[in-house]
Design a protein around this motif. Structure first.
Motif, PDB file in Angstrom:
ATOM      1  N   VAL A 380     -95.142  69.743 -44.850  1.00 10.04           N
ATOM      2  CA  VAL A 380     -94.233  69.572 -43.718  1.00 10.04           C
ATOM      3  C   VAL A 380     -94.599  70.566 -42.628  1.00 10.04           C
ATOM      4  O   VAL A 380     -94.762  71.765 -42.895  1.00 10.04           O
ATOM      5  N   ILE A 381     -94.718  70.075 -41.398  1.00 10.83           N
ATOM      6  CA  ILE A 381     -94.908  70.940 -40.232  1.00 10.83           C
ATOM      7  C   ILE A 381     -93.758  70.647 -39.271  1.00 10.83           C
ATOM      8  O   ILE A 381     -93.403  69.495 -39.033  1.00 10.83           O
ATOM      9  N   THR A 382     -93.114  71.680 -38.751  1.00  6.85           N
ATOM     10  CA  THR A 382     -91.930  71.484 -37.923  1.00  6.85           C
ATOM     11  C   THR A 382     -91.864  72.521 -36.821  1.00  6.85           C
ATOM     12  O   THR A 382     -92.508  73.577 -36.892  1.00  6.85           O
ATOM     13  N   HIS A 383     -91.067  72.217 -35.780  1.00 13.94           N
ATOM     14  CA  HIS A 383     -90.770  73.185 -34.739  1.00 13.94           C
ATOM     15  C   HIS A 383     -89.581  74.028 -35.178  1.00 13.94           C
ATOM     16  O   HIS A 383     -88.557  73.491 -35.609  1.00 13.94           O
ATOM     17  N   ALA A 384     -89.711  75.329 -35.098  1.00 15.73           N
ATOM     18  CA  ALA A 384     -88.589  76.239 -35.328  1.00 15.73           C
ATOM     19  C   ALA A 384     -88.123  76.746 -33.969  1.00 15.73           C
ATOM     20  O   ALA A 384     -88.938  77.221 -33.163  1.00 15.73           O
ATOM     21  N   TYR A 385     -86.830  76.618 -33.691  1.00 19.69           N
ATOM     22  CA  TYR A 385     -86.289  76.985 -32.384  1.00 19.69           C
ATOM     23  C   TYR A 385     -85.800  78.429 -32.418  1.00 19.69           C
ATOM     24  O   TYR A 385     -84.923  78.786 -33.196  1.00 19.69           O
ATOM     25  N   ARG A 407     -94.965  80.764 -40.356  1.00 19.02           N
ATOM     26  CA  ARG A 407     -95.585  80.446 -39.074  1.00 19.02           C
ATOM     27  C   ARG A 407     -96.965  79.848 -39.324  1.00 19.02           C
ATOM     28  O   ARG A 407     -97.794  80.438 -40.008  1.00 19.02           O
ATOM     29  N   ALA A 408     -97.206  78.676 -38.771  1.00 18.47           N
ATOM     30  CA  ALA A 408     -98.444  77.960 -39.053  1.00 18.47           C
ATOM     31  C   ALA A 408     -99.531  78.235 -38.033  1.00 18.47           C
ATOM     32  O   ALA A 408    -100.713  78.175 -38.350  1.00 18.47           O
ATOM     33  N   VAL A 409     -99.158  78.510 -36.790  1.00 16.92           N
ATOM     34  CA  VAL A 409    -100.117  78.683 -35.704  1.00 16.92           C
ATOM     35  C   VAL A 409     -99.772  79.964 -34.967  1.00 16.92           C
ATOM     36  O   VAL A 409     -98.618  80.193 -34.615  1.00 16.92           O
ATOM     37  N   GLU A 410    -100.776  80.794 -34.744  1.00 17.64           N
ATOM     38  CA  GLU A 410    -100.524  82.112 -34.176  1.00 17.64           C
ATOM     39  C   GLU A 410    -100.177  82.071 -32.691  1.00 17.64           C
ATOM     40  O   GLU A 410     -99.510  82.942 -32.181  1.00 17.64           O
ATOM     41  N   LYS A 411    -100.645  81.044 -31.965  1.00 13.47           N
ATOM     42  CA  LYS A 411    -100.468  81.002 -30.524  1.00 13.47           C
ATOM     43  C   LYS A 411     -99.413  79.967 -30.153  1.00 13.47           C
ATOM     44  O   LYS A 411     -99.036  79.139 -30.968  1.00 13.47           O
ATOM     45  N   PRO A 412     -98.900  80.001 -28.913  1.00 11.01           N
ATOM     46  CA  PRO A 412     -97.902  79.002 -28.507  1.00 11.01           C
ATOM     47  C   PRO A 412     -98.408  77.592 -28.769  1.00 11.01           C
ATOM     48  O   PRO A 412     -99.510  77.232 -28.377  1.00 11.01           O
ATOM     49  N   ALA A 413     -97.615  76.782 -29.456  1.00 11.50           N
ATOM     50  CA  ALA A 413     -98.079  75.462 -29.895  1.00 11.50           C
ATOM     51  C   ALA A 413     -96.893  74.525 -30.017  1.00 11.50           C
ATOM     52  O   ALA A 413     -95.746  74.950 -30.159  1.00 11.50           O
ATOM     53  N   SER A 414     -97.184  73.219 -29.968  1.00 19.59           N
ATOM     54  CA  SER A 414     -96.128  72.223 -30.093  1.00 19.59           C
ATOM     55  C   SER A 414     -96.736  70.884 -30.459  1.00 19.59           C
ATOM     56  O   SER A 414     -97.953  70.724 -30.514  1.00 19.59           O
ATOM     57  N   HIS A 415     -95.873  69.892 -30.699  1.00 23.82           N
ATOM     58  CA  HIS A 415     -96.247  68.501 -30.944  1.00 23.82           C
ATOM     59  C   HIS A 415     -97.349  68.363 -31.992  1.00 23.82           C
ATOM     60  O   HIS A 415     -98.450  67.904 -31.701  1.00 23.82           O
ATOM     61  N   PRO A 416     -97.083  68.721 -33.240  1.00 29.38           N
ATOM     62  CA  PRO A 416     -98.132  68.636 -34.266  1.00 29.38           C
ATOM     63  C   PRO A 416     -98.302  67.227 -34.811  1.00 29.38           C
ATOM     64  O   PRO A 416     -97.397  66.383 -34.723  1.00 29.38           O
ATOM     65  N   SER A 417     -99.450  66.978 -35.383  1.00 27.85           N
ATOM     66  CA  SER A 417     -99.721  65.779 -36.166  1.00 27.85           C
ATOM     67  C   SER A 417    -100.377  66.238 -37.460  1.00 27.85           C
ATOM     68  O   SER A 417    -101.294  67.056 -37.426  1.00 27.85           O
ATOM     69  N   ILE A 418     -99.902  65.735 -38.597  1.00 29.06           N
ATOM     70  CA  ILE A 418    -100.430  66.171 -39.887  1.00 29.06           C
ATOM     71  C   ILE A 418    -100.857  64.951 -40.691  1.00 29.06           C
ATOM     72  O   ILE A 418    -100.203  63.904 -40.660  1.00 29.06           O
ATOM     73  N   SER A 419    -101.986  65.076 -41.379  1.00 24.78           N
ATOM     74  CA  SER A 419    -102.540  63.947 -42.126  1.00 24.78           C
ATOM     75  C   SER A 419    -103.308  64.488 -43.318  1.00 24.78           C
ATOM     76  O   SER A 419    -103.896  65.570 -43.247  1.00 24.78           O
ATOM     77  N   VAL A 420    -103.305  63.740 -44.417  1.00 23.21           N
ATOM     78  CA  VAL A 420    -104.069  64.107 -45.614  1.00 23.21           C
ATOM     79  C   VAL A 420    -105.157  63.075 -45.833  1.00 23.21           C
ATOM     80  O   VAL A 420    -104.888  61.871 -45.862  1.00 23.21           O
ATOM     81  N   ARG A 421    -106.382  63.546 -45.969  1.00 22.94           N
ATOM     82  CA  ARG A 421    -107.502  62.678 -46.292  1.00 22.94           C
ATOM     83  C   ARG A 421    -108.403  63.386 -47.292  1.00 22.94           C
ATOM     84  O   ARG A 421    -108.810  64.525 -47.048  1.00 22.94           O
ATOM     85  N   GLY A 422    -108.660  62.743 -48.416  1.00 26.46           N
ATOM     86  CA  GLY A 422    -109.479  63.371 -49.436  1.00 26.46           C
ATOM     87  C   GLY A 422    -108.832  64.638 -49.955  1.00 26.46           C
ATOM     88  O   GLY A 422    -107.648  64.653 -50.314  1.00 26.46           O
ATOM     89  N   GLN A 423    -109.582  65.734 -49.983  1.00 26.16           N
ATOM     90  CA  GLN A 423    -109.079  66.997 -50.506  1.00 26.16           C
ATOM     91  C   GLN A 423    -108.714  67.973 -49.387  1.00 26.16           C
ATOM     92  O   GLN A 423    -108.782  69.178 -49.574  1.00 26.16           O
ATOM     93  N   ARG A 424    -108.281  67.445 -48.245  1.00 33.60           N
ATOM     94  CA  ARG A 424    -107.896  68.314 -47.137  1.00 33.60           C
ATOM     95  C   ARG A 424    -106.643  67.799 -46.439  1.00 33.60           C
ATOM     96  O   ARG A 424    -106.471  66.597 -46.268  1.00 33.60           O
ATOM     97  N   VAL A 425    -105.809  68.748 -46.059  1.00 30.04           N
ATOM     98  CA  VAL A 425    -104.684  68.472 -45.177  1.00 30.04           C
ATOM     99  C   VAL A 425    -105.137  68.848 -43.769  1.00 30.04           C
ATOM    100  O   VAL A 425    -105.610  69.963 -43.539  1.00 30.04           O
ATOM    101  N   HIS A 426    -104.994  67.931 -42.826  1.00 30.98           N
ATOM    102  CA  HIS A 426    -105.452  68.168 -41.462  1.00 30.98           C
ATOM    103  C   HIS A 426    -104.260  68.329 -40.535  1.00 30.98           C
ATOM    104  O   HIS A 426    -103.319  67.522 -40.567  1.00 30.98           O
ATOM    105  N   LEU A 427    -104.299  69.366 -39.709  1.00 35.46           N
ATOM    106  CA  LEU A 427    -103.236  69.661 -38.764  1.00 35.46           C
ATOM    107  C   LEU A 427    -103.811  69.687 -37.357  1.00 35.46           C
ATOM    108  O   LEU A 427    -104.823  70.353 -37.107  1.00 35.46           O
ATOM    109  N   PHE A 428    -103.175  68.969 -36.450  1.00 35.89           N
ATOM    110  CA  PHE A 428    -103.559  68.949 -35.036  1.00 35.89           C
ATOM    111  C   PHE A 428    -102.341  69.348 -34.216  1.00 35.89           C
ATOM    112  O   PHE A 428    -101.214  68.997 -34.543  1.00 35.89           O
ATOM    113  N   TRP A 429    -102.565  70.061 -33.113  1.00 36.27           N
ATOM    114  CA  TRP A 429    -101.444  70.504 -32.291  1.00 36.27           C
ATOM    115  C   TRP A 429    -101.926  70.822 -30.876  1.00 36.27           C
ATOM    116  O   TRP A 429    -103.108  70.974 -30.610  1.00 36.27           O
ATOM    117  N   TYR A 430    -100.951  70.931 -29.963  1.00 31.57           N
ATOM    118  CA  TYR A 430    -101.228  71.358 -28.594  1.00 31.57           C
ATOM    119  C   TYR A 430    -101.031  72.855 -28.494  1.00 31.57           C
ATOM    120  O   TYR A 430    -100.086  73.407 -29.061  1.00 31.57           O
TER     121      TYR A 430
END
Length: 469
Positions: A380-385, A407-430
């Motif tokens: 689960v990836i979520t925005h914490a306010y 905290r998942a990302v050290e820098k200011p970030a938002s709007h994540p997308s998360i996907s699992v393929r094979g043996q990896r969890v992939h996280l994308f964000w702005y």
């Protein structure tokens, strides 16, 4: 996002003075998450890889946003990566969508009308179908032969030449469209649904799912003259791709919704709605699932009980042909503290909740995304306010319980997308920032991945699994 929400978000962005260009090198050199490798009984997990750039920073309005990950199940060899494997697939997003949400003109470059973009992970950009489209909240998936399938929502009326004439109030969405991309060539966009007011956004439309028989599935909330409801669309396998709809009419509106497709290609939909009796309760969870034929569905069953707080943002996954895994959030009524992330397994003909696990929240969260891996763990990836600011936080849950929400990302970030393929969890964000208080805000698209490995596969050898970082 509503116009007031965008203005609040804009105010927060204007306060960020971090220079993204100067920080990219350090972002690539430092771990992207403080998550400690954890054994949960089924899988071992490493740490997040360093952040890498998918799309270089550009003006907020001309950047690719609202991204949907469309990764295939295969891997390709890549000598530049120490783990020897890279995700195969695409990201699908839209540039310029937010221009219509602004309530005053800005001087920096924008993209209008909105433009659909398909990005490879190496940074290659493929333009979307030609024409003046809205491309509202695209959903995407890639099949086994590399074809990208995309669905999105559109209004009925033509888009204005100048987005300022909308005055921050985008037109209602009325239609759903589908197109596919094969070898850099788009099919002709096809209207697959029309009617009423479609509620199609980050929380009221599900993922686009491809099942084991190469059929497509998506669900969303909708209102029409007869009242509230929801719609489930499914498409037959290629090459015909004939779309069929199932609609529900409900006594109250649908606030949140998710869809899951099981190993036998059965479908299940979970949604949050109000309940008038025995006493009025907001955001009660309900679930329905298809029978042997997806045109036949079970009666809607209540999942939340009478004493629970309002339920939000459910994420649903099949665990076996007869069991579902459900993750959602309970937020305390009239409060931003005291909420919980919940997980349960639904089993039996009455979908009884078993082994419910709770994770206490220090504050409010929202706009979460979730994915499930081959070991049955939900990520689960979520925005914490946090007052005027937000940050991305990550946790995972299995039958053994939750990890901490960190905290998942050290820098200011938002709007994540998360996907699992094979043996990896992939996280994308702005990652959004400004180089000065008067400069245009910049938005870059970044990627990190989390390695997973089945623990049971190596236990028989008498050694603890090791994951290369």
């Amino acid at each position: 996002m509503s116009a007031p929400g965008l203005r609040r978000s804009w105010s927060r962005r204007c306060c960020l003075l971090l220079n993204l260009f100067l920080s990219l090198r350090s972002a690539q050199a430092q771990p992207n998450s403080p998550v400690v490798p954890l054994r949960d009984g089924a899988c071992d997990y490493g740490a997040w890889t360093p952040a890498t750039i998918v799309e270089a920073p550009t003006s907020m309005l001309s950047a690719t946003r609202l991204v949907s990950a469309a990764l295939s199940s295969g891997v390709q060899r890549d000598r530049s990566r120490r783990d020897g494997a890279a995700a195969v697939g695409y990201l699908v997003g839209v540039a310029g969508f937010e221009a219509a949400l602004l309530t005053r003109p800005y001087t920096w470059q924008s993209t209008w009308p909105p433009r659909l973009r398909v990005l490879r992970l190496d940074g290659t950009i493929i333009d979307g179908p030609a024409g003046a489209w809205w491309f509202a909240h695209p959903r995407a998936v890639t099949d086994a032969v590399g074809t990208v399938h995309v669905v999105w929502a559109e209004p009925v009326d033509p888009l204005p030449i100048d987005p300022a004439t909308l005055r921050g109030s985008p037109p209602p969405l009325r239609t759903i469209w589908y197109a596919s991309l094969t070898s850099r060539k788009w099919s002709r966009p096809l209207r697959i649904h029309h009617g009423g007011t479609i509620r199609w956004d980050e929380t009221t439309a599900s993922r686009l799912i491809l099942d084991g028989q190469n059929r497509l599935h998506v669900a969303f909330a909708a209102d029409d003259s007869s009242g509230w409801g929801m719609v489930y669309l499914s498409a037959s396998a290629a090459p015909a791709r004939e779309w069929h709809a199932v609609q529900w009419h409900l006594a109250v509106g649908v606030a949140y919704l998710d869809l899951a497709i099981g190993p036998t290609n059965r479908a299940a939909i979970v949604f949050a709605s109000a309940l008038a009796s025995p006493r009025k309760r907001e955001n009660v969870l309900f679930l329905t699932q298809s029978m042997d034929d997806v045109s036949q569905w079970t009666p809607v069953a209540e999942i939340s009980n009478a004493d629970e707080e309002p339920a939000t943002e459910p994420h649903l996954f099949w665990d076996s042909p007869s069991a579902l895994k459900l993750q959602w959030v309970h937020q305390a009524t009239d409060s931003f503290i005291g909420g919980r992330m919940l997980y349960t397994k639904l089993t039996g003909p009455r979908l009884r909740r078993t082994n419910t696990r709770a994770l206490s929240l220090a504050g409010a969260t929202g706009r979460s995304r979730a994915a499930i891996d081959a070991c049955g763990t939900i990520h689960v990836i979520t925005h914490a306010y946090l007052g005027e600011d937000t940050e991305l936080r990550y946790a995972r849950v299995s039958e053994n319980g939750w990890t901490a929400l960190v905290r998942a990302v050290e820098k200011p970030a938002s709007h994540p997308s998360i996907s699992v393929r094979g043996q990896r969890v992939h996280l994308f964000w702005y990652s959004e920032t400004q180089t000065s208080p008067t400069s245009a805000p910049l938005s870059g698209l970044l990627h990190a991945s989390l390695p997973t490995q089945r623990a049971t596969a190596l236990k028989s050898r008498g050694s603890r699994p090791r994951i290369r970082q």
